[in-house]
Design an enzyme around this catalytic site. Structure first.
Site, PDB file in Angstrom:
ATOM      1  N   TYR A   1       0.716  -1.306  -0.210  1.00 50.12           N
ATOM      2  CA  TYR A   1      -0.106   0.034  -0.085  1.00 50.12           C
ATOM      3  C   TYR A   1       0.791   1.187   0.035  1.00 50.12           C
ATOM      4  CZ  TYR A   1      -3.968   3.228   1.127  1.00 50.12           C
ATOM      5  OH  TYR A   1      -4.842   4.282   0.955  1.00 50.12           O
TER       6      TYR A   1
ATOM      7  N   PHE B   1      -8.825  20.421 -24.517  1.00 46.86           N
ATOM      8  CA  PHE B   1      -9.024  18.924 -24.802  1.00 46.86           C
ATOM      9  C   PHE B   1     -10.607  18.643 -23.957  1.00 46.86           C
ATOM     10  CE2 PHE B   1      -9.341  14.229 -23.613  1.00 46.86           C
ATOM     11  CZ  PHE B   1      -9.533  14.034 -24.815  1.00 46.86           C
ATOM     12  N   THR B   2     -11.359  17.586 -24.440  1.00 48.14           N
ATOM     13  CA  THR B   2     -12.585  17.687 -23.670  1.00 48.14           C
ATOM     14  C   THR B   2     -12.557  17.796 -22.255  1.00 48.14           C
ATOM     15  OG1 THR B   2     -12.601  15.376 -24.140  1.00 48.14           O
ATOM     16  CG2 THR B   2     -13.842  16.736 -25.829  1.00 48.14           C
TER      17      THR B   2
ATOM     18  N   ASP C   1       0.655  19.349 -21.102  1.00 43.37           N
ATOM     19  CA  ASP C   1      -0.105  18.063 -21.249  1.00 43.37           C
ATOM     20  C   ASP C   1       0.799  17.192 -22.273  1.00 43.37           C
ATOM     21  OD1 ASP C   1      -1.646  15.883 -21.799  1.00 43.37           O
ATOM     22  OD2 ASP C   1      -3.604  17.024 -22.014  1.00 43.37           O
TER      23      ASP C   1
ATOM     24  N   LYS D   1      -1.884   6.807 -22.931  1.00 44.46           N
ATOM     25  CA  LYS D   1      -1.424   7.263 -24.302  1.00 44.46           C
ATOM     26  C   LYS D   1      -0.096   7.291 -24.280  1.00 44.46           C
ATOM     27  CE  LYS D   1      -4.261  10.145 -26.324  1.00 44.46           C
ATOM     28  NZ  LYS D   1      -5.626  10.069 -26.852  1.00 44.46           N
TER      29      LYS D   1
ATOM     30  N   ARG E   1     -15.150  13.624 -33.720  1.00 45.31           N
ATOM     31  CA  ARG E   1     -14.660  14.859 -32.964  1.00 45.31           C
ATOM     32  C   ARG E   1     -15.004  15.933 -33.851  1.00 45.31           C
ATOM     33  NH1 ARG E   1     -11.839  13.038 -28.196  1.00 45.31           N
ATOM     34  NH2 ARG E   1     -14.096  13.263 -27.760  1.00 45.31           N
TER      35      ARG E   1
ATOM     36  N   PHE F   1     -20.751  13.115 -25.372  1.00 44.00           N
ATOM     37  CA  PHE F   1     -20.405  12.473 -26.484  1.00 44.00           C
ATOM     38  C   PHE F   1     -20.235  10.995 -25.953  1.00 44.00           C
ATOM     39  CE2 PHE F   1     -15.805  12.228 -25.271  1.00 44.00           C
ATOM     40  CZ  PHE F   1     -15.853  13.422 -24.541  1.00 44.00           C
TER      41      PHE F   1
HETATM   42  N1  F0G Z   1      -5.012  14.996 -22.496  1.00 46.22           N
HETATM   43  C1  F0G Z   1      -5.077  14.643 -23.781  1.00 46.22           C
HETATM   44  C2  F0G Z   1      -4.017  15.365 -24.863  1.00 46.22           C
HETATM   45  C3  F0G Z   1      -5.788  13.399 -23.765  1.00 46.22           C
HETATM   46  O1  F0G Z   1      -5.799  13.107 -25.345  1.00 46.22           O
HETATM   47  C4  F0G Z   1      -6.544  12.639 -23.311  1.00 46.22           C
HETATM   48  C5  F0G Z   1      -7.032  11.452 -23.305  1.00 46.22           C
HETATM   49  C6  F0G Z   1      -6.341  13.311 -21.911  1.00 46.22           C
HETATM   50  C7  F0G Z   1      -5.895  14.593 -21.556  1.00 46.22           C
HETATM   51  C8  F0G Z   1      -7.214  12.523 -20.765  1.00 46.22           C
HETATM   52  O2  F0G Z   1      -6.567  11.393 -20.274  1.00 46.22           O
HETATM   53  O3  F0G Z   1      -8.273   9.483 -20.930  1.00 46.22           O
HETATM   54  O4  F0G Z   1      -6.129   8.923 -19.431  1.00 46.22           O
HETATM   55  O5  F0G Z   1      -8.126  10.528 -18.703  1.00 46.22           O
HETATM   56  N2  F0G Z   1      -7.385  11.346 -24.606  1.00 46.22           N
HETATM   57  C9  F0G Z   1      -8.224  10.046 -24.925  1.00 46.22           C
HETATM   58  C10 F0G Z   1      -8.543  10.108 -26.562  1.00 46.22           C
HETATM   59  C11 F0G Z   1      -9.436   9.699 -24.149  1.00 46.22           C
HETATM   60  O6  F0G Z   1      -9.189   9.094 -26.997  1.00 46.22           O
HETATM   61  O7  F0G Z   1      -8.205  10.923 -27.040  1.00 46.22           O
HETATM   62  P1  F0G Z   1      -7.426  10.023 -19.730  1.00 46.22           P
END
Ligand code: F0G
Length: 488
Positions: free
Chosen positions: A86, A138-139, A229, A272, A395, A461
């Site tokens: 832990y 980013f979303t 990022d 990623k 997108r 989405f």
């Molecule tokens: N920042 C970027 C540039 C991303 O592309 C993503 C995720 C995140 C942050 C968030 O990371 O999913 O680990 O919480 N992108 C994925 C995509 C979901 O399909 O483009 P996460």
């Protein structure tokens, strides 16, 4: 510094540059290409939302590269030495070493994935009324900044949204816009400047190291924190090496260090960047680190696991190191380049030049007969799945939001993203993709629009459900059958 690095782009005798895999397949997973009638039924059941399809109905899953990159033998092997504890796990010590080596940052907070890092960073640094300038949102990033009362300001050059361009660095900040934003709001109103490597929502487009340095210099002058990022940093580093002349002979490992050095804080989704799970926030500034620290046990878990299994922590440590290997980080961008060039040669509009993450098809111009409020990118994603079994991701405006009056905020671009997870697909599968996209392009007039019948209020989405505005999907299937007979 001169170096020789192996790479996947090989010159062929006939003059073409082709991506050749510098890895071999040692474990496989069976795929299915279901009949088109089943695919039509599956997309109907999924509310024309490719997120809601099950993989049993999918041939090539190009939804995302998140958590779907192939793992290396070394990553899988490392999972066996995971130290289950832990607190004080030695797996985490190995991860810290990796982060230090690859990103040059010595303090690390583990989080369960990228958006968890965004939650911690936004809660710590964004206050109501504050501004967060960035190259593009980013979303999930925007959602967290909004939730904390902040406002995202996007500062790309005006030409960054031109679909076909020869600008090698469409992800660059417009420095004049950055200066004007700081002057307008005042440095004390700026929570931080966020730089997103391989700018996701505009087609995985990179920024240059020169641009990062210029942003850093402006931020320093005004005493503003810079946040990178780094979720797609490997691909951005690859394009810097290819497109920024002074870096042609600089090893990727050094490019990565120089990129991270321009920012006070670096966060990443390991799903990623390192072909594993989890994520992290790292910095060399102990004050910045301490400000965020207490949120980790609150939201993620103890400081030495942060909601990630120790096995994944081991895989992450190795995966991050592999980001410095040109053969690893070039594979996906070179497959994307190949696909983009083939589609462009066939007259199909795609985001150019090639970026990271995926091939982005321009639904707005292909479906110019579908109004943007009927979601052309969503319609193209559904249509492409129906006729190929390939799952991509919308997108465009579905990935956007509604304003206070309930109207759609129309997206700048309407893209069908076909992601290329690293080292997953073969060139013959990619040729199948290109062939089916050509067929769909020739039959594009058959595709119509979509409308919501179930619409969540946040990040709609992911789980929203839609239906076609006419019976266009049936007509598309009919035409496919008349052209291909019983072939899949
Ligand atoms: N920042 C970027 C540039 C991303 O592309 C993503 C995720 C995140 C942050 C968030 O990371 O999913 O680990 O919480 N992108 C994925 C995509 C979901 O399909 O483009 P996460």
């Amino acid at each position: 510094m001169d170096c020789f690095e192996e790479q996947t782009m090989i010159k062929f005798y006939d003059g073409e540059d082709l991506p050749v895999e510098l890895h071999k397949v040692r474990m496989v997973q069976k795929l299915h290409l279901r009949p088109i009638d089943r695919r039509l039924k599956a997309i109907e059941e999924a509310g024309y939302n490719t997120f809601l399809l099950g993989t049993q109905d999918i041939f090539l899953d190009m939804l995302t590269d998140s958590g779907t990159n192939a793992m290396s033998d070394n990553q899988v092997a490392s999972m066996l030495q995971a130290d289950d504890a832990y607190a004080g796990s030695q797996s985490f010590v190995r991860l810290i070493e990796s982060v230090k080596e690859v990103f040059g940052k010595k303090h690390l907070l583990p989080v369960h994935q990228g958006r968890a890092a965004e939650n911690v960073i936004a809660q710590t640094f964004v206050r109501p009324g504050m501004i967060v300038p960035m190259n593009y949102h980013f979303t999930t990033t925007k959602a967290h900044i909004d939730l904390n009362g902040g406002t995202v300001v996007e500062l790309l050059h005006d030409d960054a949204l031109i679909i076909k361009s020869d600008n090698p660095f469409k992800g660059n900040f417009d420095l004049n816009k950055l200066l004007a934003t700081i002057e307008k709001y005042g440095a004390d109103k700026i929570a931080f400047i966020r730089l997103e490597a391989s700018t996701n929502l505009i087609g995985g487009q990179p920024f240059s190291l020169k641009n990062m340095r210029d942003v850093q210099a402006i931020a320093k002058k005004y005493g503003i924190m810079t946040v990178l990022d780094a979720s797609l940093i490997g691909e951005n580093a690859y394009w810097i090496k290819r497109r920024e002349p002074e870096y042609l002979n600089v090893p990727v490992a050094q490019i990565l260090l120089e990129m991270c050095d321009t920012c006070d804080l670096v966060y990443f989704s390991s799903r990623k960047v390192s072909s594993s799970r989890g994520g992290g926030i790292c910095t060399n500034d102990i004050e910045i680190f301490n400000k965020m620290k207490e949120l980790i046990p609150l939201y993620e878990g103890f400081f030495t696991y942060g909601g990630i299994s120790v096995r994944e922590i081991e895989a992450m440590a190795i995966g991050l190191r592999e980001t410095t290997d040109l053969t690893v980080i070039s594979q996906s961008p070179e497959f994307i380049r190949y696909t983009v060039e083939q589609l462009d040669n066939a007259g199909i509009p795609v985001v150019m030049p090639a970026g990271g993450l995926g091939c982005h098809v321009d639904a707005k111009s292909i479906l110019s007969h579908v109004p943007q409020k009927e979601y052309p990118a969503g319609a193209l994603a559904a249509a492409f799945y129906i006729i190929s079994g390939i799952r991509g991701m919308e997108r465009g405006t579905i990935s956007s939001v509604r304003d206070e009056n309930g109207n759609d905020v129309l997206a700048d671009v309407e893209l069908l993203r076909l992601a290329f997870p690293r080292r997953v697909f073969t060139l013959s599968q990619v040729k199948f993709l290109i062939d089916r996209m050509k067929w769909l392009y020739h039959n594009r007039e058959l595709i119509g629009g979509l409308e919501f019948y179930e619409e969540p209020s946040v990040l709609r989405f992911f789980a929203g459900k839609l239906k076609p505005t006419s019976n266009w999907a049936e007509k598309l299937v009919e035409k496919f059958k008349s052209d291909f007979g019983n072939s899949l």
